[in-house]
Design an enzyme around this catalytic site. Structure first.
Site, PDB file in Angstrom:
ATOM      1  N   ASP A  61       0.825  -1.204   0.000  1.00  0.00           N
ATOM      2  CA  ASP A  61       0.000   0.000   0.000  1.00  0.00           C
ATOM      3  C   ASP A  61       0.863   1.259   0.000  1.00  0.00           C
ATOM      4  OD1 ASP A  61      -2.610   1.324   0.407  1.00  0.00           O
ATOM      5  OD2 ASP A  61      -1.661   1.980   2.266  1.00  0.00           O
ATOM      6  N   GLU A 100       1.324  -0.798  -5.288  1.00  0.00           N
ATOM      7  CA  GLU A 100       0.222   0.161  -5.418  1.00  0.00           C
ATOM      8  C   GLU A 100       0.855   1.544  -5.508  1.00  0.00           C
ATOM      9  OE1 GLU A 100      -3.060   2.945  -4.035  1.00  0.00           O
ATOM     10  OE2 GLU A 100      -1.542   2.293  -2.627  1.00  0.00           O
TER      11      GLU A 100
HETATM   12  C1  GLC Z   1      -3.872   3.513  -0.691  1.00  0.00           C
HETATM   13  C2  GLC Z   1      -5.236   2.893  -0.525  1.00  0.00           C
HETATM   14  C3  GLC Z   1      -6.202   3.934  -0.102  1.00  0.00           C
HETATM   15  C4  GLC Z   1      -5.732   4.526   1.201  1.00  0.00           C
HETATM   16  C5  GLC Z   1      -4.282   4.988   1.125  1.00  0.00           C
HETATM   17  C6  GLC Z   1      -3.717   5.206   2.489  1.00  0.00           C
HETATM   18  O1  GLC Z   1      -3.827   4.457  -1.669  1.00  0.00           O
HETATM   19  O2  GLC Z   1      -5.630   2.288  -1.719  1.00  0.00           O
HETATM   20  O3  GLC Z   1      -7.494   3.436   0.004  1.00  0.00           O
HETATM   21  O4  GLC Z   1      -6.548   5.618   1.532  1.00  0.00           O
HETATM   22  O5  GLC Z   1      -3.453   4.041   0.527  1.00  0.00           O
HETATM   23  O6  GLC Z   1      -3.476   3.985   3.136  1.00  0.00           O
END
Ligand code: GLC
Length: 638
Positions: free
Chosen positions: A290, A332
């Protein structure tokens, strides 16, 4: 060093000799990677050996605890061709509570996942997190405890094993940029424990916060300006004193209650490597990294995608490869496409979201023009050997227009104006728009804005069901056929609409992303076999694509060859097989479009239409109805 470590491990009686040898066999390959990556971050002075040794011992401890069936899986996967580039790899994603109530409820859905054809299941964060707003679970208070409302860690491990036995890989989040302010490390830091204060970016005055904020980007401006917020050390239940406020500021890229970890402190790396391997040992086969771009902060920079982020990733990867090599990382990084691709590497993340294809699919459906999407497929689709994209129509987050300004300008598109148009289009403000979306983090100061909505609502299912069903299938056909793991946001396969009550749930009112995270609607699922219902048409269409993909050898792997359709409304690309190709054509416009026989003259006249198992003659060209797509097996003329 290798010899000293080996000696230490040999004396450890927790692991049987044969298993120990497996670990020792991995060491010569991974140790140099650990040394190189960690010394790039923490320097090459003599202290680095302690950092490296601790990283190896963290891996060893996790290996000692790794269940035997997962060690077997490791052995099967090591050296084997990657499973995720297979034509059988298809993913689904859902929130446990919103989809099935609890982990036990989710287990009951396994037959449905199999009916749909899934082999990969991403469960949104299900760890202990603050009550009320927890950013959908992305504020983690313990990586080792499941939210008690959902079940227990034992149930999660059992679910992972059950899924595995049914051919479905469990994907879990590794939220490693930040913890919640209720994590025990954060509580200790708030209470003034210096060891844990160094786990975060805590400053006692505004000097450094001001300096960092000159260049770091605001991510959630609705929550707080800049990136730092005041530490709230008031014990729970007591109001903070306005006369004696805590002077400290803490880095919070996202919400005020999500405290960024400080990887400049090697203790943080060790602690998080331990948490990562704990999750791996519960049976996760993919860890979704993440907010990976944010883990390193550098004064004077944007504090995103810094070189140290990649070094740290290599170190995490090598540690995982020692203890749990079956585990893959998924990046991500929803950033500029030049940056996204830098995370995609077998020694970093073998998988990555493909935010560019996602965004440009929406862009093409709004403009009815494939110029940008087609250039992206031609120039930005290729990933290194042994890696793959995760292709999604939409996720749990907002849709952002992450295309490259230079690419757009080169193709004659004004990037800023185009983003304004797309935002207006998908929030339904543009005349004639079919979309029912909601703006997210609309920042008038920077002009930034993102879009929320379910696939069906954004594609106009309520206003004009007929064309919307075709658009929904078209969007999924791209994710299913360009190469990589297609990922379905579960519920979208039965046309779920926006949640009209999203604001009313506790802790959700300020976050428009909840509009597209509705609870599973049984009524939609019950209609899925009724081909006269929209649910049935969408479900049948998507399930059919998954089945065709599975039986089509050309969809194996990730190679994509561009194909110029000579029609700016029709996207074309080819997926090569051994003796034939699959030619994919997709009409993003609201009118029928023609691809001429001459354009198709590089193929033998007879082609097979894969979804209908019928033959077509290419000499007369192909007429695609509005939002129609074709997967055609063709043989190139020699
Ligand atoms: C990523 C997640 C998102 C979250 C962010 C902070 O972008 O996909 O949903 O708000 O991280 O953890």
């Amino acid at each position: 060093m290798l010899a000293v470590l080996q000696e230490h491990l040999v004396r450890d009686t927790r692991v049987a000799a044969a298993d120990r040898d497996v670990f020792l066999h991995r060491l010569p390959q991974q140790l140099p990677r650990i040394v190189t990556s960690l010394s790039a971050v923490y320097g090459s002075g003599p202290e680095i050996w302690d950092v490296v040794a601790r990283a190896v011992l963290t891996a060893w401890d996790a290996y000692a605890e790794r269940p035997a069936d997962l060690r077997d899986l490791d052995r099967q996967r090591e050296g084997a061709a990657p499973w995720f580039t297979s034509r059988e790899a298809v993913g689904g994603v859902c929130y446990v509570d919103r989809y099935a109530g609890t982990i036990a409820g989710l287990r009951e859905q396994i037959p449905y996942f199999r009916e749909l054809g899934l082999s990969y299941l991403h469960l949104m964060p299900l760890y202990e997190s603050p009550a009320g707003n927890s950013d959908g679970g992305y504020a983690v208070s313990s990586y080792r405890r499941v939210d008690p409302a959902l079940g227990t860690m034992e149930e999660l491990a059992e679910l992972a094993a059950e899924l595995r036995s049914q051919g479905i890989a469990l994907v879990l989040d590794f939220v490693f940029n930040h913890t919640s302010n209720e994590h025990e490390w954060a509580r200790a830091a708030a209470a003034g424990d210096p060891h844990f204060e160094r786990f975060y970016w805590i400053h006692r005055d505004r000097t450094l916060p001001d300096a960092f904020e000159r260049t770091a980007r605001e991510i959630f401006p609705d929550d707080h300006p800049g990136v730092f917020t005041r530490v709230d050390s008031t014990p729970a239940g007591r109001a903070a004193s306005p006369f004696d406020p805590d002077p400290r500021w803490v880095w919070t890229t996202f919400h005020r209650f999500q405290w960024d970890l400080n990887y400049a402190n090697p203790e943080v790396f060790h602690a998080m490597a331990g948490e990562m391997l704990f999750l791996a040992n519960q049976g996760a086969q993919v860890l979704r990294l993440d907010a990976v771009a944010f883990i390193w902060k550098q004064l004077g920079s944007t504090c995103e995608s810094q070189p140290q982020v990649h070094d740290l990733l290599r170190a995490f990867r090598a540690v995982a490869a020692l203890a749990a090599p079956a585990v893959e990382f998924k990046s991500e990084a929803i950033v500029h496409p030049d940056e996204v691709i830098r995370y995609v590497h077998p020694e970093q993340c073998a998988l990555s979201y493909n935010p560019l294809q996602m965004a440009l699919t929406w862009e093409a459906l709004a403009t009815r023009d494939v110029t940008l999407l087609s250039a992206a497929l031609a120039e930005r689709h290729e990933t290194p050997e042994g890696t793959a994209w995760v292709n999604y129509v939409r996720g749990h987050d907002d849709i952002g227009w992450t295309f490259s300004d230079d690419d757009a300008a080169r193709l004659g598109v004004d990037p800023a104006g185009h983003r304004r148009f797309l935002n207006a289009f998908y929030t339904g403000r543009h005349p004639g728009s079919f979309a029912d979306g909601v703006a997210f983090q609309d920042n008038p100061r920077t002009g930034d804005c993102r879009i929320c909505g379910t696939t069906a609502s954004l594609l106009g299912l309520e206003a004009e069901p007929g064309p919307a069903v075709d658009r929904i299938l078209l969007a999924h056909s791209l994710a299913m056929s360009t190469g990589g793991v297609p990922l379905v946001y579960l519920g979208d396969e039965v046309g779920q609409l926006n949640d009209p009550h999203w604001r009313q749930e506790p802790g959700h009112g300020d976050d428009a992303r909840w509009v597209h995270r509705p609870r599973r609607r049984e009524a939609d699922h019950e209609r899925r076999h009724d081909l006269f219902s929209v649910q049935g048409r969408i479900f049948g269409g998507i399930r059919g694509m998954i089945a065709v993909r599975r039986r089509t050898p050309e969809f194996e792997g990730t190679t994509l060859i561009p194909f110029d359709t000579h029609n700016s409304h029709v996207l074309g690309y080819q997926r090569p097989g051994e003796h034939s190709l699959v030619l994919c054509l997709a009409n993003v416009s609201d009118w029928s479009q023609f691809v001429t026989g001459e354009t198709l003259s590089g193929f033998l006249p007879t082609a097979t239409l894969l979804h209908a198992q019928s033959e077509v003659d290419l000499r007369g060209g192909i007429l695609l109805e509005a939002h129609g797509f074709r997967w055609l097996r063709v043989i190139p003329v020699r």
